[in-house]
Scaffold this motif. Structure first.
Motif, PDB file in Angstrom:
ATOM      1  N   SER A   1      44.414 -32.490  24.134  1.00  0.00           N
ATOM      2  CA  SER A   1      45.387 -32.117  23.087  1.00  0.00           C
ATOM      3  C   SER A   1      45.060 -30.775  22.446  1.00  0.00           C
ATOM      4  O   SER A   1      45.323 -30.557  21.255  1.00  0.00           O
TER       5      SER A   1
ATOM      6  N   VAL B   1      46.895 -36.206  18.533  1.00  0.00           N
ATOM      7  CA  VAL B   1      46.044 -37.313  18.966  1.00  0.00           C
ATOM      8  C   VAL B   1      46.550 -38.626  18.378  1.00  0.00           C
ATOM      9  O   VAL B   1      46.632 -39.646  19.076  1.00  0.00           O
TER      10      VAL B   1
ATOM     11  N   HIS C   1      43.480 -40.730  26.135  1.00  0.00           N
ATOM     12  CA  HIS C   1      43.327 -40.982  24.703  1.00  0.00           C
ATOM     13  C   HIS C   1      43.022 -42.450  24.430  1.00  0.00           C
ATOM     14  O   HIS C   1      42.230 -42.764  23.523  1.00  0.00           O
TER      15      HIS C   1
ATOM     16  N   ARG D   1      39.708 -44.015  22.560  1.00  0.00           N
ATOM     17  CA  ARG D   1      40.440 -44.184  21.298  1.00  0.00           C
ATOM     18  C   ARG D   1      39.526 -44.288  20.078  1.00  0.00           C
ATOM     19  O   ARG D   1      39.831 -43.706  19.029  1.00  0.00           O
TER      20      ARG D   1
ATOM     21  N   LEU E   1      38.084 -40.908  19.234  1.00  0.00           N
ATOM     22  CA  LEU E   1      39.150 -40.042  18.740  1.00  0.00           C
ATOM     23  C   LEU E   1      39.583 -40.444  17.331  1.00  0.00           C
ATOM     24  O   LEU E   1      39.906 -39.576  16.509  1.00  0.00           O
TER      25      LEU E   1
END
Length: 309
Positions: A16, A56, A79, A83, A86
Motif C-alpha cells: 500500500s 490498509v 494484508h 493483519r 498491520l
C-alpha cells in the motif's frame, strides 16, 4: 526466486505504498500550479502516512466483510495474512499523525482534516452496504477524499482555508448551546468542501481522475471474470467513455479557466487519463497484477510536465 514470493515490482502495491507516493507527487504539482512556495514540512510525511493507514484499513475491512476477496486479490490476501502486524502499525502511525494534527499542523488543516475523516466514515459505511455491482459511489467518495488529502495542505498555505474552524464548534458547545455548535460544524463542512472543490477546481478534476483510476481496476477485474465477451466489452466501453470525458474536460478547463501556472496541472490530468486509456485498451497484454501497477504508474507519468513548463 521462490514460487510464492511476489515480484519486486509488485511490492509497492502489496504494501500500500503506491497511493502515498502518488499523493506526495500530486501535492507537489498542485503547489506548483497554485504558486505556493511553502507547504508545512510536517504535511509532507503526515499526508502519505495517513493515506497509508486509510488504505490498509480499507483492505483489512474488505477482507473481513468479504472473505472471498482474500483468495481473489493478492493485495487483500497479503494484508489479511499480516493483519495483526498491520493493525498495530496503523494504530501507531495513525496516533502519530493525530498528534501532529493536534499540536503541530495549523489549526485550519486540523479542522479540514476532520471533514475528510467524516467523509471516510461515510466511505466505510457505503463500502459495508455495497452490492456486487461496480461501486461507483464508493469510488467517487474514495477519489474525492484522496483529492481532499492532497489539497488541504496546499490550500492551508495558499489562503485562509476556513471561515469557521473546530474551535468555534467547541466554543459554541460550551457557551451558546448545541444548536449553534451544529450550525458552526455544518458551516465548517460546507466551507471546507467549497474551498477544496469549488475555489480550487484543480482538486475536483484530480478527484475525478482518482475515481477513474480506482474504477478502472474494478472494471478490469470484472471483465476478467465476465461470463461473455459482450459483458467484458461493456466494462471496457464504460471506462473508455469516462476517461474521454475526463480528458476533454481537463482540456476545456485548461483553455478557459487556467492561467500559465495551473495549465500544466490540467495537462497532467489529461495525460494520466490518456495513459489509463492506453492500459485499458491493451490490458489483455498484461496480467491482473501488472494492470494494477500500471494504473498507479499512469498517475506518476505526468510528473515531468512540471519540469518542462
Amino acid at each position: 526466486m521462490e514460487k510464492n514470493r511476489p515480484p519486486i515490482w509488485l511490492l509497492p502495491n502489496l504494501l500500500s505504498l503506491d497511493a502515498p507516493l502518488v499523493a506526495v507527487a500530486w501535492m507537489w504539482m498542485l503547489a506548483r500550479a497554485l504558486r505556493v512556495e511553502y507547504v508545512h514540512p510536517t504535511a509532507w510525511w503526515v499526508l502519505p502516512a495517513a493515506i497509508w493507514c486509510v488504505y490498509v484499513a480499507d483492505r483489512l475491512f474488505d477482507g473481513w466483510s468479504h472473505p472471498d476477496i482474500r483468495e481473489s486479490s493478492p493485495r487483500h490476501a497479503f494484508h489479511w495474512r499480516w493483519r495483526w502486524l498491520l493493525v498495530v502499525l496503523v494504530l501507531g502511525i495513525g496516533s502519530a499523525c493525530m498528534y501532529q494534527a493536534l499540536y503541530v499542523l495549523p489549526r485550519s488543516m486540523f479542522s479540514a482534516g476532520l471533514v475528510a475523516i467524516m467523509l471516510c466514515g461515510l466511505y466505510f459505511l457505503v463500502a459495508f452496504f455495497q452490492g456486487r455491482d461496480v461501486p461507483f459511489v464508493k469510488n467517487f467518495l474514495a477519489g474525492m477524499i484522496f483529492a481532499m488529502g492532497v489539497g488541504i495542505p496546499v490550500n492551508a498555505a495558499n489562503a485562509s482555508l476556513l471561515v469557521t474552524d473546530f474551535n468555534d464548534v467547541v466554543y459554541a458547545m460550551r457557551n451558546t448551546g448545541l444548536i449553534d455548535a451544529i450550525w458552526n460544524f455544518g458551516w465548517m463542512v460546507i466551507r471546507t468542501l467549497l474551498v477544496i472543490f469549488h475555489q480550487c477546481r484543480e482538486m475536483l478534476i484530480f478527484g475525478l481522475l482518482c475515481m477513474m483510476n480506482i474504477t478502472a481496476i474494478d472494471l478490469w477485474e470484472r471483465a476478467e471474470s465476465a461470463p461473455d465477451q459482450e459483458t467484458a466489452y461493456g466494462h471496457e466501453s464504460t471506462l473508455t467513455f469516462g476517461l474521454i470525458v475526463l480528458a476533454g474536460g481537463s482540456l476545456v478547463f485548461a483553455a478557459m479557466y487556467a492561467d500559465e501556472y495551473s495549465k500544466p496541472f490540467y495537462y497532467a490530468v489529461m495525460v494520466a487519463a490518456a495513459v489509463l486509456q492506453g492500459v485499458n485498451h491493451y490490458r489483455d497484454h498484461f496480467s491482473a497484477n501488472a494492470q494494477r501497477v500500471l494504473a498507479d504508474i499512469a498517475l506518476l507519468i505526468p510528473l515531468p510536465i512540471f519540469l518542462v513548463f
